[in-house]
Structures are given as structure tokens and as C-alpha cells.
Enzyme design. Sequence first.
Site, mmCIF file in Angstrom:
data_model
loop_
_atom_site.group_PDB
_atom_site.id
_atom_site.type_symbol
_atom_site.label_atom_id
_atom_site.label_comp_id
_atom_site.label_asym_id
_atom_site.label_seq_id
_atom_site.Cartn_x
_atom_site.Cartn_y
_atom_site.Cartn_z
ATOM 1 N N GLY A 141 3.932 17.262 -18.267
ATOM 2 C CA GLY A 141 4.473 18.071 -19.362
ATOM 3 C C GLY A 141 3.429 18.441 -20.392
ATOM 4 C CE LYS A 168 7.864 13.394 -24.234
ATOM 5 N NZ LYS A 168 8.223 11.990 -24.523
ATOM 6 C CG ASP A 173 4.930 2.162 -21.599
ATOM 7 O OD1 ASP A 173 4.208 1.224 -21.214
ATOM 8 O OD2 ASP A 173 4.552 3.346 -21.628
#
Length: 511
Positions: free
Chosen positions: A226, A246, A348
Site C-alpha cells: 500500500g 492510508k 505488533d
Amino acid sequence: MVINFCPQCGQKAEESFKFCPACGFKLPKEEVVSHHQTSPDNVAPKVTETTLKQSPATRKTSTRKRAFEESAVSGAGTPEKLKIKPVTSPLSGHGQKKHAHTSRNQSVKVDSTPEKQEINELNSSLSSLDVSKRSMLEHTPTRRKSARNLSVAESALSVGSTPENKGKQDLASSPASLHGSKSKNSPKVRGVKSVKIELLPENEILTDTQSVKWRLAEFLSAWNTGMLYKAYKTSSAAEEQHYIAKLDAKDGRIFTEQNFFQRAAKKNIVDKWKKSHSCPLIGIPDCVGFGVHESYRFLIFSALGQNLQSVIDDDDDGKLPEKAIFHISYRIINTLEYIHENEYVHGDITAENIFVNRNDPSEVYLAGYYFAFRYCPCGKHVTYREGGRSPHEGTAEFISEDIHKGAAPSRRSDLESLGYCMLKWLCGSLPWSEQTNPNTIMEQKKRFKTNIAEFLGQSFKQRKFPDGLRKYLEYVMNLSYEEKPDYTVLRNTLSCALAKMGIFPDDPVHI
């Protein structure tokens, strides 16, 4: 009349013969190698690798057969088509037992036979094809390395790192940059599929699910699936406030991130939490819009500030000041408590996903929810089960042992990851930072968890390690899988460390 050839010695034999007149070998009909008379314009026959793999007996060829096969391979004086059928060994059944003890020396000797040479030639051709295929793969968008053949994503990243574009780093500090600004020596993020991306032109209009239109402005960065743009509301005349758009693969992990914001991070839910817990700031990014545009799914965020990894990369040692580390971690624990109480874990935690607002240094955000996981749906904690998910998902350097083993992440996973981050920021590296095998990293983490003093001693070497970090790690490593952490204890541990340095938790963060 059809002429056959003995597969044992290569001697001509008529079709009616049951035995070879030269060597006496029995000629089964299905094993006869035949050819037909054709025009003088002979061409080389097709010889396949499968055909040439014959039994041990047929490999012991006579001089006459070798001459025949050599002429067949070279194409000299051969018929137009040479049909060599892949047949069962003449020594099948009882004959297989007789030659099952063929020695290694015999096998080595076979290497010099014409059929073995032909097999080697075929293997060489196949290898050439493999090399060609590898060359093609190396020139795919996710594997190109030369400057001339850089993929769109890699080109975008290199643009963001040039001196004239260094100022763009702050703009690129958004939830998307978890794959856009990897740290030095940082192990690969696993579980993210690479696809070809195409940049969208500036001034492209995105329409979200609420029919709000967003105009793409400056391109900021890209990663393997992306890209990131500066964006404005088309309804805003002054365009004083910019946002971050995004975009990622429509069916990729951005869908997980969108689900997290829809379920657990709506602005009214966050505001209600802050009020009920007397917490002025929860570092959850403000997602103001989302939708689908062509082959991309997109999220719109308010600008967050400076990416923490960019700060670390600017330091020659790759470190942060101790007071900044404890200060940032204190704020992250507040955010994790909110996330965990709303049935999710982050999954994460890395410096790439942490941001500090330059205009208001008291604001610290935890972004990048690609690996967010709903560990407690409807109030019921998931059961621990190794191998239930893909192992090693996330950034291998920081993920918990549970994630390494393919178990679903839990609250202790996030806190464990934060502990590894704190240690990395203090020391510049972890004992496994140079490792690339995730299983090796997992084993080292497993060993160090049972001896925190050894873990810290190896990381700090001859230097004294902070007592606050030791207490934090000891508490977190002793949590059970489903146990609810005492966030107050964790905050007090860090606030005591800050107090010794004359800093209050609510002070602005200085990095």
C-alpha cells in the site's frame, strides 16, 4: 516391414522376434523401441529424461547400443521420429530383486554412459529454465533490487529518505508506516502478503462510506502492499488541516485494522473511557473516515506527529534517553489498558507504530493495527492453542513467544513486546537482533524469560541496568496466558523510575 531395436544391446530385430538374435534378450512388445522409415530430411529425435531412466540391466549397454544412442542424440543418420516409450523395467518382478543390490561403484560408472550424459544435458536445460524463472521473480515488484528496476513501493520509500524529502518523515508518521520505515537490522514482518501497487495521481478524489470526499495531495511513502498520502477534505476551503490517507490491498490486513477502529476505537467510545478513568489522553489514532477506492481499501487519520523509529534512526547508536523510554512506555500502557478492556490486543508493538506529536509532546500514539486480534470476544478469553494461527506473525524481533508458536496473542503478548522494545531502545540491540531465523529468536526468548538477570546482563554487558526495567520484565514474564495484568502496578513501576529522574508522568515527552 517394421524394424525394432533391442533395448539391451541396440541390435535390429524383426517385429516377429521374441528374443534378440544378438544377445538373446527377451523382447516384450510393450518395451520395444521402434522407429519408422521417413524422408531423408531427418531431424533430431525427442529424448526425455523419463525415458532414459532405465533399469540397472539396461544401463549396462554394449558398445553397439552406445553408438546407436549417440547417433540418436546427435541427430546424424536417424529417422525423423524416434519413439522411446517410458517402460517398466524388463527386470520387473523377480528381476528387481536380482539387481536390488547394485553397488555404488556401478552407479558411479553409469554416469559416463550416453543416456546419463543426456540426462545431465536435460538437467542443465531445466536449470537454465529455473534460472530464467528466478530472474523473472527477482524482477517482480517485491524482489527488485537494482536502482533501474526498483518497484513502485521501494521507489516511494527511497524518495522519502532523500535529503530534500527528509521533512516528509513527519508527515509520513502515520498508522501506515509500520511497513514504511523499518529500522536497521529489523527482522522481516511476517504475515503480510506482497502485491503489486500502482501510485494514484495527486488530486485523486476518495469518497468514504459517509460520502465525505477526500483529495489526495502529496505522496508520502509506500510499502509492499500500500501507500500513504497527505489528504484534505474537499469541503474545506482553507485546507489548513491535513490528514493522512492510508491505502492498502482491499482484502489485506487493512481490513483487520478497519474492524478494530469500527468495533473498539470510535471517538465517542474513547472519550467516554477517558472521562470514566480520569485519563486526559488515550493514544488511539483518530480514524475519521474509511472506504474502498478501485482495488484499494483506505483509512483516513488525523496527522499524528513524528514516528519514533525515525528518531532512533537519527541517533548513531540507535538508542533513546532512558527518561524518554520510561515516559513513552507509561503512555503506551495507558493505551494498552484501553485496547485490552475493549477485547483487543495490538499484536505488533514496535517503534514504527509509536508516534509523538511535535506540537504537543504530551501526546503519544500507538498506531498500526494490522495484527490486532480480538482475544476476548463477548467477554470469553480465547483458549491457548499452539499452531492455531500462522507462527511468527508480526515483527520477529519484538513479538511474544506465544505469537512465535502460532498461539493467539493475549494481553501478556503486548506487554512482553513492549518490554523488548524498551530494552532495544536502551541498548540499541537485543541478544537476537542479528538473527534472521524466527525459530532461533523464539528459543532465545524462551531461555531468557526464565532468567531475567542473565537477559539484562547480556544486553547491558558491563553497564548497570535500570531497576524499573527489571521489575517490569519480571512481572510481565510471570503472567499466565489468560491473566489480567495489573496496569496500576506497571504504571507505578515506571512512574517510580521517572520520579527518580525528576519527571512526572503527565509532563511532556522529550525525545
